[in-house]
Design a protein around this motif. Sequence first.
Motif, PDB file in Angstrom:
ATOM      1  N   ARG A 157     -30.992 -24.976 -20.853  1.00 23.69           N
ATOM      2  CA  ARG A 157     -30.987 -26.002 -19.953  1.00 23.69           C
ATOM      3  C   ARG A 157     -29.428 -26.728 -19.691  1.00 23.69           C
ATOM      4  NH1 ARG A 157     -34.325 -29.023 -22.646  1.00 23.69           N
ATOM      5  NH2 ARG A 157     -36.136 -28.663 -21.486  1.00 23.69           N
ATOM      6  N   ALA A 158     -28.679 -26.908 -20.701  1.00 28.53           N
ATOM      7  CA  ALA A 158     -27.640 -27.721 -20.761  1.00 28.53           C
ATOM      8  C   ALA A 158     -26.217 -27.074 -20.347  1.00 28.53           C
ATOM      9  CB  ALA A 158     -27.219 -28.342 -22.209  1.00 28.53           C
ATOM     10  N   PHE A 185     -36.672 -21.153 -25.148  1.00 28.48           N
ATOM     11  CA  PHE A 185     -35.510 -20.486 -24.231  1.00 28.48           C
ATOM     12  C   PHE A 185     -35.168 -21.730 -23.199  1.00 28.48           C
ATOM     13  CE2 PHE A 185     -35.198 -18.372 -19.819  1.00 28.48           C
ATOM     14  CZ  PHE A 185     -34.156 -17.608 -20.053  1.00 28.48           C
ATOM     15  N   ILE A 186     -35.982 -22.417 -22.611  1.00 26.68           N
ATOM     16  CA  ILE A 186     -35.585 -23.325 -21.771  1.00 26.68           C
ATOM     17  C   ILE A 186     -34.530 -24.522 -22.257  1.00 26.68           C
ATOM     18  CG2 ILE A 186     -36.348 -25.250 -20.447  1.00 26.68           C
ATOM     19  CD1 ILE A 186     -36.901 -22.702 -19.046  1.00 26.68           C
ATOM     20  N   ALA A 244     -25.690 -27.205 -12.221  1.00 29.90           N
ATOM     21  CA  ALA A 244     -27.085 -27.778 -11.307  1.00 29.90           C
ATOM     22  C   ALA A 244     -27.168 -27.142 -10.002  1.00 29.90           C
ATOM     23  CB  ALA A 244     -26.741 -29.108 -10.855  1.00 29.90           C
ATOM     24  N   ASN A 245     -26.309 -26.273  -9.511  1.00 26.39           N
ATOM     25  CA  ASN A 245     -26.359 -25.570  -8.346  1.00 26.39           C
ATOM     26  C   ASN A 245     -26.266 -24.157  -8.568  1.00 26.39           C
ATOM     27  OD1 ASN A 245     -23.749 -25.497  -8.767  1.00 26.39           O
ATOM     28  ND2 ASN A 245     -23.148 -25.677  -6.583  1.00 26.39           N
ATOM     29  N   ALA A 246     -26.567 -23.533  -9.891  1.00 23.62           N
ATOM     30  CA  ALA A 246     -26.198 -22.127  -9.840  1.00 23.62           C
ATOM     31  C   ALA A 246     -27.527 -21.390  -9.574  1.00 23.62           C
ATOM     32  CB  ALA A 246     -26.418 -21.788 -11.592  1.00 23.62           C
ATOM     33  N   PRO A 247     -27.482 -19.865  -9.358  1.00 19.71           N
ATOM     34  CA  PRO A 247     -28.623 -19.438  -8.659  1.00 19.71           C
ATOM     35  C   PRO A 247     -29.884 -19.468  -9.558  1.00 19.71           C
ATOM     36  CG  PRO A 247     -26.671 -18.037  -8.302  1.00 19.71           C
ATOM     37  CD  PRO A 247     -26.142 -19.137  -9.469  1.00 19.71           C
ATOM     38  N   CYS A 248     -29.777 -19.728 -10.977  1.00 17.55           N
ATOM     39  CA  CYS A 248     -30.915 -19.695 -11.844  1.00 17.55           C
ATOM     40  C   CYS A 248     -31.193 -21.180 -12.290  1.00 17.55           C
ATOM     41  CB  CYS A 248     -30.343 -19.099 -13.191  1.00 17.55           C
ATOM     42  SG  CYS A 248     -29.208 -19.739 -13.938  1.00 17.55           S
ATOM     43  N   ALA A 249     -30.690 -22.191 -11.525  1.00 17.48           N
ATOM     44  CA  ALA A 249     -30.927 -23.518 -11.794  1.00 17.48           C
ATOM     45  C   ALA A 249     -32.432 -23.945 -11.661  1.00 17.48           C
ATOM     46  CB  ALA A 249     -29.940 -24.361 -10.844  1.00 17.48           C
ATOM     47  N   ALA A 250     -33.301 -23.199 -10.987  1.00 18.23           N
ATOM     48  CA  ALA A 250     -34.482 -23.582 -10.906  1.00 18.23           C
ATOM     49  C   ALA A 250     -35.707 -22.939 -11.951  1.00 18.23           C
ATOM     50  CB  ALA A 250     -34.979 -22.843  -9.571  1.00 18.23           C
ATOM     51  N   ILE A 251     -34.954 -22.443 -13.127  1.00 23.82           N
ATOM     52  CA  ILE A 251     -35.597 -21.828 -14.155  1.00 23.82           C
ATOM     53  C   ILE A 251     -36.339 -22.917 -14.977  1.00 23.82           C
ATOM     54  CG2 ILE A 251     -33.894 -22.126 -15.922  1.00 23.82           C
ATOM     55  CD1 ILE A 251     -36.196 -19.089 -15.548  1.00 23.82           C
ATOM     56  N   ALA A 281     -32.330 -12.241 -13.622  1.00 23.07           N
ATOM     57  CA  ALA A 281     -32.393 -12.178 -15.249  1.00 23.07           C
ATOM     58  C   ALA A 281     -33.025 -13.161 -15.897  1.00 23.07           C
ATOM     59  CB  ALA A 281     -30.808 -12.015 -15.695  1.00 23.07           C
ATOM     60  N   TYR A 282     -32.757 -14.478 -15.534  1.00 28.71           N
ATOM     61  CA  TYR A 282     -33.528 -15.583 -16.039  1.00 28.71           C
ATOM     62  C   TYR A 282     -35.019 -15.459 -15.877  1.00 28.71           C
ATOM     63  CZ  TYR A 282     -29.111 -17.792 -17.338  1.00 28.71           C
ATOM     64  OH  TYR A 282     -27.982 -18.100 -17.931  1.00 28.71           O
ATOM     65  N   LEU A 283     -35.442 -14.993 -14.732  1.00 28.91           N
ATOM     66  CA  LEU A 283     -36.930 -15.174 -14.421  1.00 28.91           C
ATOM     67  C   LEU A 283     -37.680 -13.812 -15.122  1.00 28.91           C
ATOM     68  CD1 LEU A 283     -36.742 -15.741 -10.510  1.00 28.91           C
ATOM     69  CD2 LEU A 283     -37.380 -17.249 -12.388  1.00 28.91           C
TER      70      LEU A 283
END
Length: 324
Positions: free
Chosen positions: A194-195, A189-190, A199-206, A167-169
Amino acid sequence: MSLFSSRTSKRPRIVPALDDADLARVLKQLNKRGGSVKQAEVTLVATLLEETGGDWDRRGHRVSVLADSTVESGSKLASAWLAKEPENPDALVFHSRVGLVRGLRDRHLEDAGQLVTQCHRAAELNPADPLPWVTLLGMARIERYAQSEVNAIWREATGRDRWHREAYLQMLAHLSPEEGGSSAAVLDFIDVVRARIPANAPCAAIEVTAAVRQYQGLVAQGGVRAMTAGQLWEGGQIAASLEQAASLWAKPGFFQHAAAQADLNVLAYALCAAGRAADAHPVFQALQGTVTPWPWNDDGPAVQRFEQDQAKAERGRQGGVGGA
């Protein structure tokens, strides 16, 4: 993903399933069969998705990989399954996902209205599933929905799975300059998400993903912008995010989501692009040769670019020339 191995790295290769052994097994069996679609193939996919249950993260990964494989092979699997079970929510969402993959490839949706209807019907039949809404986000990219419509779909998707990686991607791609958005929209958006993201969520690399997309966009422009693209990684929030990712992501057990290895590919690429190849060494070790096409294929064959940067990381770890 429960653990990243520290064994000697395997030979780099594209691994669509990543570390999902059950998905890899199904893909292997589908690739062996070929020819016209048999009931056994439908059963293979249907059983895998049924067994995935309410693990929305892994469900999204499996549907995405299976849809990519279906389109690449030219298989009629999705149509055959839907014809057999037109009211099966898995069949509906899989068929619509295959249509989305084709649409993103061709930059045009065939039978857009029908695909949208299928997504809504899948959502009615399985209300808790975020995937029909995530698929609609992808369709919104192609059809260029108004932002208010996109935001409404986004709320439906993340209301069901707050940290749904895809969803984030999809939202990131929709907002990007390459698809009619703007750099400012991406930054906004970022800044908003961001906040909030663990830190380890599936979307953390966004955020790192957005930075890689921006970096590649600068390089693609050539000239001065390409020559100075590396400055993107120097200082500021992007540098801080990259530093945090480098210190955490490759640790065994830190990431648990289905596409963790895809995010580690992004991190390894980013560190090498930032001149920090030595810091990418533990990331390459964690990957064990598992390569995703993007981001490596931006300027050539993915595996070749991966191998080149992996070699730089090894030299950097040893303190040799070319580690930057």
